[in-house]
Every structure is written in structure tokens, then in C-alpha cells.
Design a protein around this motif. Sequence first.
Motif, short mmCIF file in Angstrom:
data_model
loop_
_atom_site.label_atom_id
_atom_site.label_comp_id
_atom_site.label_asym_id
_atom_site.label_seq_id
_atom_site.Cartn_x
_atom_site.Cartn_y
_atom_site.Cartn_z
N ASP A 18 0.83 -1.21 0.00
CA ASP A 18 0.00 0.00 0.00
C ASP A 18 0.86 1.26 0.00
O ASP A 18 0.46 2.29 -0.53
CB ASP A 18 -0.91 0.01 1.24
CG ASP A 18 -1.82 -1.19 1.31
OD1 ASP A 18 -2.46 -1.51 0.30
OD2 ASP A 18 -1.88 -1.82 2.39
N ILE A 19 2.03 1.16 0.62
CA ILE A 19 2.98 2.28 0.68
C ILE A 19 4.36 1.75 0.35
O ILE A 19 4.79 0.74 0.90
CB ILE A 19 2.99 2.94 2.08
CG1 ILE A 19 1.59 3.46 2.45
CG2 ILE A 19 4.00 4.08 2.14
CD1 ILE A 19 1.49 3.98 3.88
N VAL A 20 5.06 2.44 -0.55
CA VAL A 20 6.44 2.10 -0.88
C VAL A 20 7.32 3.24 -0.39
O VAL A 20 7.08 4.40 -0.72
CB VAL A 20 6.63 1.89 -2.40
CG1 VAL A 20 8.10 1.58 -2.72
CG2 VAL A 20 5.72 0.77 -2.91
N VAL A 21 8.33 2.91 0.42
CA VAL A 21 9.18 3.92 1.04
C VAL A 21 10.60 3.77 0.54
O VAL A 21 11.16 2.67 0.54
CB VAL A 21 9.17 3.79 2.59
CG1 VAL A 21 10.00 4.91 3.22
CG2 VAL A 21 7.74 3.79 3.12
N ARG A 22 11.20 4.90 0.13
CA ARG A 22 12.60 4.91 -0.29
C ARG A 22 13.36 5.97 0.49
O ARG A 22 13.06 7.16 0.40
CB ARG A 22 12.71 5.19 -1.80
CG ARG A 22 14.13 5.50 -2.27
CD ARG A 22 14.27 5.42 -3.77
NE ARG A 22 14.27 4.04 -4.20
CZ ARG A 22 15.00 3.55 -5.21
NH1 ARG A 22 15.79 4.35 -5.88
NH2 ARG A 22 14.93 2.29 -5.54
N PHE A 23 14.32 5.52 1.30
CA PHE A 23 15.23 6.43 1.99
C PHE A 23 16.49 6.55 1.13
O PHE A 23 17.15 5.55 0.84
CB PHE A 23 15.60 5.89 3.37
CG PHE A 23 14.44 5.82 4.33
CD1 PHE A 23 13.90 6.97 4.87
CD2 PHE A 23 13.88 4.60 4.68
CE1 PHE A 23 12.82 6.92 5.74
CE2 PHE A 23 12.80 4.53 5.54
CZ PHE A 23 12.27 5.70 6.08
N ALA A 24 16.80 7.78 0.72
CA ALA A 24 17.92 7.97 -0.21
C ALA A 24 18.30 9.44 -0.26
O ALA A 24 17.51 10.32 0.10
CB ALA A 24 17.53 7.50 -1.61
N PRO A 25 19.52 9.75 -0.73
CA PRO A 25 19.86 11.16 -1.01
C PRO A 25 19.02 11.66 -2.18
O PRO A 25 18.51 10.86 -2.99
CB PRO A 25 21.35 11.10 -1.38
CG PRO A 25 21.82 9.73 -1.02
CD PRO A 25 20.63 8.84 -1.05
N ILE A 26 18.89 12.97 -2.28
CA ILE A 26 18.17 13.55 -3.43
C ILE A 26 19.17 13.70 -4.57
O ILE A 26 20.19 14.38 -4.45
CB ILE A 26 17.55 14.90 -3.04
CG1 ILE A 26 16.49 14.67 -1.95
CG2 ILE A 26 16.92 15.57 -4.26
CD1 ILE A 26 15.84 15.93 -1.45
N PRO A 52 21.52 13.89 6.38
CA PRO A 52 20.53 12.82 6.58
C PRO A 52 19.81 12.46 5.27
O PRO A 52 19.57 13.32 4.41
CB PRO A 52 19.55 13.44 7.58
CG PRO A 52 20.35 14.47 8.30
CD PRO A 52 21.30 15.03 7.28
N LEU A 53 19.51 11.19 5.12
CA LEU A 53 18.79 10.73 3.94
C LEU A 53 17.39 11.33 3.91
O LEU A 53 16.77 11.57 4.95
CB LEU A 53 18.69 9.21 3.93
CG LEU A 53 20.01 8.43 3.84
CD1 LEU A 53 19.73 6.93 3.88
CD2 LEU A 53 20.79 8.80 2.59
N SER A 54 16.88 11.56 2.71
CA SER A 54 15.51 11.99 2.53
C SER A 54 14.62 10.75 2.36
O SER A 54 15.11 9.63 2.27
CB SER A 54 15.40 12.91 1.32
OG SER A 54 16.17 14.09 1.51
N ALA A 55 13.31 10.97 2.31
CA ALA A 55 12.37 9.86 2.11
C ALA A 55 11.38 10.24 1.03
O ALA A 55 10.91 11.38 0.96
CB ALA A 55 11.63 9.52 3.40
#
Length: 316
Positions: free
Chosen positions: A193-201, A211-214
Motif C-alpha cells: 500500500d505504501i512504498v518507502v525509499r530512503f535515499a539522497p536527493i 541525513p537521507l531523505s524519504a
Amino acid sequence: MSMVDKMIRVRRSSREDRRRPVLLAIAGDSAAGKTTVAKGIVDALGPHRCTLLSTDDYHRYDRYERAHQPFTALHPDCHHLGILAQHLQLLATGQPILKPVYDHSTGRLIRPQLVEPTEVIVVEGLLPLHSKLARACFDITVYLDPPEHIRRGWKVTRDTTTRGYTEEQVLAELIEREPESAAFIRPQRAHADIVVRFAPIEARDDPPGTPLSAALLMRTTVGQPDLSEALQPGMARTMHMRLARDADGRPVDSVHVHGYASPEDRATAEKMVWHALGLDGSAPPEALGRIGADERSTPLAITQMLLLHHVLAAAR
């Protein structure tokens, strides 16, 4: 009254007394951040309201037996997925289970553990969304999708510091696991239902240590919360939403939380999201956003707030 009638009445009464738990699935590849996301939710709710269950406990083989199998820990045949699905059904109907336990520090399967259902049950692991039967048990499903180079770095750090592997062993294992990751782990993304990606922009050249963005894809498979109160124009440096296209081309809302924002802007964003979601209390719990003992992440905290909103709304 016959014994059969008495047994039926006992069963019926026990089912009526139980309140059906809310089940949240957090799926993703090894070292994708599943335990970190899950632990903040469990700590925020407290052990009397929330239970954490790892699907790693359903390994079919211990670490030493697995070394002689023709597949890795990412393959469905390496897990008791049928038993996992049965246990999820029992928990979803408010019944206890006797759960197997896998000890990561030794690589051994140890004594099973009795798990009594609580108000919320968070299930995190490699393959919680692999089977249709298991997916049917969850009220909300999440897939963590960090870029591969980020995940690999996390895995090397974790496995060399807490699981007794050398860096060379971890890198070799990543290469060995890649085909099964592509075949069995990443397809679960389609069922979230939700896909989350923590990563730099990517468009920014932020200094090391930023800090990584989401980025959160909010699919219409569940009712998503109204974040308009928190997404004011003045908050765009910290958080914004835009319409995006999913992997299958369907439109989805994409929420972005920027790790590079100032500490003041990040604190404001957390409070605004907390109030926009109508969550209890004047401020978010300190457990949210925690990475290790001394580090915090606003993108992580806001991700956990959204998941808290979903499980508490389902509980109501």
C-alpha cells in the motif's frame, strides 16, 4: 447439554471476547531498514499494545544447514511460509501462536516462543507479502525500497558488527543472492500500500553526513490520510507532495520529506504532520525517528507517523 455443545459455546465465547488485532507488514530485502522502521512504531505504542514479529524466525534451516542448500535465505523454499501464513491467520483472529525463534547471533533455531496477540502486530521480514494467503491477513502493507548501493552499505555494516561476518563474506553473499532478490523479494513491491525509499536527493550535491531523505508512494489500495494541513507552501523546503506514476503507470501521490532541511524546519514538520494526522498527544513520541542510540531522522519519523495513523485508524 452435550460435550460438543459445550465446546462450541466455549469457542464462540472466546472468539467474541477477543478484539481482532491490526496487522502491519513491512517487507524488503536484507538490511533495507525494516527493523528500524518497525521498532519505532512498537516503542511508540508500547509492548502492551504492539508486538513485533520477524519472519526470519520462520527459517527452515539454521545458518549451517543453509550453507549446504542449493538456494539462499531469500528463496521461499528456505522458509516455512505455510506455517507463517497459518500463524498470521491465527493472530488476525485474536488467537495465540507458538512461534519458532531464529537467533541471528548464533545462526541457530532455538526454543519456540508463545506470542499472545496485542492490539497491533507488526510483521517485518524478507517475504511477508510473498503468498496471497499471507497478504490477505494484513490491514496495511509496506515495502522498503532503498537504492541498492545504500542497502549494500547498510548490510555490510550490520552483518560485520552484529552477525559475525567479514566484509568479504557479506559482499560475496550479496552477489550470490541477487538473482533470488530479483525473483522473490522485489516483486513484493507491487503488493504494498505504501512504498518507502530512503535515499539522497539525486539533483542535490549535499555534503557527506547529510541525513537521507524519504519518498513515499501512497497507493489508493487503502484510504490515505489528508496531509494538506501539513503541506503548506512554507513547508516545501522540508516536505511536499506531487502526483507521480507508479511502476505500472498508474498515478499515485508521492510524499517527499527532505533530510537536508534545517533542524528547526524538521521539528516544525514533525509537529505539523503529527497534528494533521490527528494522533494522540501534543507532540510525537521520542521513539519515532530514532536511528541507533544517538541519531534521529525526520524522514523516518514522518514515515512512522503515517504508519501509526494507518494502524490506529484500522484499530478504531
